[in-house]
Enzyme design. Structure first.
Site, PDB file in Angstrom:
ATOM      1  N   GLU A   1       5.399  -3.286   3.814  1.00 11.14           N
ATOM      2  CA  GLU A   1       5.564  -2.467   2.449  1.00 11.14           C
ATOM      3  C   GLU A   1       6.981  -2.664   1.881  1.00 11.14           C
ATOM      4  O   GLU A   1       7.209  -2.497   2.756  1.00 11.14           O
ATOM      5  CB  GLU A   1       4.649  -1.572   3.297  1.00 11.14           C
ATOM      6  CG  GLU A   1       4.755  -0.309   2.193  1.00 11.14           C
ATOM      7  CD  GLU A   1       4.017   1.258   2.656  1.00 11.14           C
ATOM      8  OE1 GLU A   1       4.053   2.066   2.691  1.00 11.14           O
ATOM      9  OE2 GLU A   1       4.941   1.257   4.054  1.00 11.14           O
TER      10      GLU A   1
ATOM     11  N   LYS B   1      -2.809   1.756  -1.989  1.00  9.44           N
ATOM     12  CA  LYS B   1      -3.311   3.092  -0.141  1.00  9.44           C
ATOM     13  C   LYS B   1      -3.869   4.011  -1.147  1.00  9.44           C
ATOM     14  O   LYS B   1      -3.955   4.804  -1.935  1.00  9.44           O
ATOM     15  CB  LYS B   1      -1.697   3.283  -0.020  1.00  9.44           C
ATOM     16  CG  LYS B   1      -1.258   4.002   0.899  1.00  9.44           C
ATOM     17  CD  LYS B   1       0.100   4.016   1.318  1.00  9.44           C
ATOM     18  CE  LYS B   1      -0.386   4.911   2.705  1.00  9.44           C
ATOM     19  NZ  LYS B   1       1.362   5.078   2.909  1.00  9.44           N
TER      20      LYS B   1
ATOM     21  N   CYS C   1       0.909   2.152   6.222  1.00  8.48           N
ATOM     22  CA  CYS C   1       1.453   2.841   6.133  1.00  8.48           C
ATOM     23  C   CYS C   1       0.684   3.879   7.497  1.00  8.48           C
ATOM     24  O   CYS C   1       0.729   3.146   8.539  1.00  8.48           O
ATOM     25  CB  CYS C   1       2.952   2.871   5.490  1.00  8.48           C
ATOM     26  SG  CYS C   1       3.953   4.365   6.219  1.00  8.48           S
TER      27      CYS C   1
END
Length: 529
Positions: A284, A349, A403
């Site tokens: 990321e 995301k 994440c």
């Protein structure tokens, strides 16, 4: 009864802070057994009020104070992000951590108040409080997008053996067990004319439960064989890209140079570089710019990739409309780029970090000059969680998580169709703190719950792979600029948790509530005679 007023409040804040030392990666587990009885004893002596003060009175403040201490310790590492910008942000850091801890402590305050409504003065009272604490932990993991860092159950996962029970009951189930066991020392006092042996019995039973947890984990590890896949060979790059905090300082050419060098490096004389790699993974924020800002990037990536290989890169993605006009908010994405330099698939995301990637109540906070930490003009857009299951050409399906999406136990996506989990993350905001190690530990527990290998690529650490039992099979050191070659293992047959999820826990919590109501009513009837 343990004092009143501000003295009791301060005592509980200290007790909660002590309990906070049980979080990963500290794992000072005995502190739970010292701290939680203080919460129980304070509720024993809590004054009963009427009206709204029955809910928001002394019992609420008892749980709130304990939670404030616990979450201040548990979340202190978030303060590291304030040092990235420096200046006035450093001065604001302690106030922000205390405010966040206070906000989350409201859940434990509510649990304490509701438990006190059904309070009794026998052994059943710890079941009542453990039930409501577990409900509160579930709520904070789901309400307003959820914030499930440092759930109480993680304290009982300090090693590979103790992690294995989450394959059966999940982390919320283990949270109930942890709360209940931690409160057993409260049954020592008051004595109520009981012999010492009877008062100590619950503690020995708690130790027996922990021993059984260890035994189950040992047998599961010894009796399960992990088999590496032969159709997937991955290279994980840990590039140490710090321009994620300031896009204006990013030099696309220099960053691509670094990433290409690390991707094709030879780590030993037998290393063939990318020749035998099927998937190259950049974490990321490894590309802190839109690819449109450096059109030659895709061409350079294509020249590097062998035939049939694929790059999975963490990068921002902008939507476009006909005529090359941008549309809507950008996404924090995982891009799949083939050896022709084409973006063949992406996952955006979907579970964004509040205040990190989007600003709740943006109009209000914007007027105060508050903005999200992660760069992005008007915040980041929410992707579609249904696209987490990625089905790329010539590769088994895998679950893509970016994440902190890995934190949401039981809510990862289509786990039944996936063969392994890929988690890309950027924890560089928290370098120098316990944050990266804590985040990594939470991720390992997801692998155990689902019975799948976890492949984790982090910007500055921790980059590693695990087998389906959560054991680390290969890793890079934190803050090491390097690459790591790994193979995911074959997934296990479905775990108990992956089949039933949290339905057994809901039944247990329902039973706990019914028992609490029955015992509470029985106690009131005896007092009125």
């Amino acid at each position: 009864m343990l004092s009143h007023g501000w003295r009791r409040f301060l005592l509980l804040v200290v007790a909660g802070a002590l309990a906070g030392l049980s979080i990963p990666p500290l794992f000072i587990v005995p502190t739970l057994f010292v701290a939680f009885p203080i919460w129980v004893w304070c509720l024993d002596g809590a004054e009963r009020k009427s009206g709204l003060r029955r809910l928001f009175g002394p019992a609420f403040s008892i749980g709130f104070a304990f939670g404030w201490g616990y979450f201040t310790v548990a979340f202190h590492w978030l303060g590291a992000a304030f040092f990235v910008d420096g200046g006035v942000m450093i001065a604001l850091m302690p106030f922000a951590i205390l405010a966040l801890a206070a906000l989350i402590a409201l859940f434990w305050g509510a649990a304490s108040a509701l438990a006190h409504l059904l309070w009794s003065h026998g052994s059943w009272r710890i079941l009542t409080l453990a039930t409501f604490v577990t409900i509160a932990e579930w709520a904070r993991g789901h309400v307003l997008t959820g914030f499930p860092f440092d759930l109480l159950g993680y304290a009982l996962t300090p090693n590979d053996e103790m992690m294995q029970i989450t394959s059966v009951i999940g982390i919320y189930g283990l949270t109930f067990v942890a709360a209940l066991l931690a409160m057993t020392p409260a049954l020592i006092w008051p004595a109520d004319n009981r012999p010492l042996s009877r008062r100590l019995l619950p503690i020995f039973l708690a130790l027996g439960v922990i021993a059984a947890q260890l035994g189950y984990g040992y047998n599961r590890l010894a009796g399960t064989t992990a088999t590496p896949r032969q159709d997937v060979s991955m290279r994980l790059v840990q590039p140490m890209v710090y321009e994620h905090a300031d896009w204006g300082s990013a030099d696309p050419v220099a960053l691509i140079d670094r990433l290409l060098m690390l991707s094709d490096m030879r780590m030993n004389p037998e290393d063939q570089g990318l020749a035998d790699i099927t998937h190259l993974v950049w974490p990321e924020s490894s590309l802190p710019f839109f690819l449109s800002a450096y059109p030659d990037a895709l061409a350079r990536i294509a020249r590097m990739l062998p035939d049939g290989a694929m790059l999975l890169a963490g990068a921002p993605r902008q939507q476009y409309e006909p005529g090359d006009a941008t549309s809507g908010q950008p996404f924090n994405s995982l891009l799949a780029i083939d050896n022709n330099g084409e973006v063949v698939a992406s996952y955006d995301k979907s579970h964004l970090v509040p205040f990190g990637e989007f600003l709740p109540f943006q109009e209000f906070f914007g007027r105060l000059g508050i903005k999200q930490f992660v760069p992005g003009a008007e915040g980041w857009g929410h992707g579609d969680a249904r696209r987490r299951l990625m089905n790329l050409p010539n590769t088994p399906k895998f679950l893509a998580l970016i994440c902190y999406e890995i934190l949401f136990s039981g809510d990862l996506g289509d786990t039944a169709g996936a063969q392994y989990i890929l988690n890309i993350t950027n924890d560089a905001w928290f370098d120098g703190s316990i944050g990266p190690a804590q985040h990594a530990h939470h991720a390992r527990v997801r692998a155990v719950e689902e019975g799948m290998s976890l492949i984790r690529a982090a910007n500055s650490g921790l980059t590693f792979s695990t087998d389906p039992l959560g054991r680390i099979t290969a890793e890079l050191a934190p803050l090491q600029m390097a690459a790591l070659d790994v193979r995911p293992d074959q997934r296990l047959a479905s775990t108990v948790f992956s089949q039933v999820r949290y339905w057994p826990l809901l039944i247990v919590l329902g039973a706990g509530l019914l028992v609490s109501v029955a015992v509470s009513r029985g106690g009131r009837k005896r007092r009125t005679r």
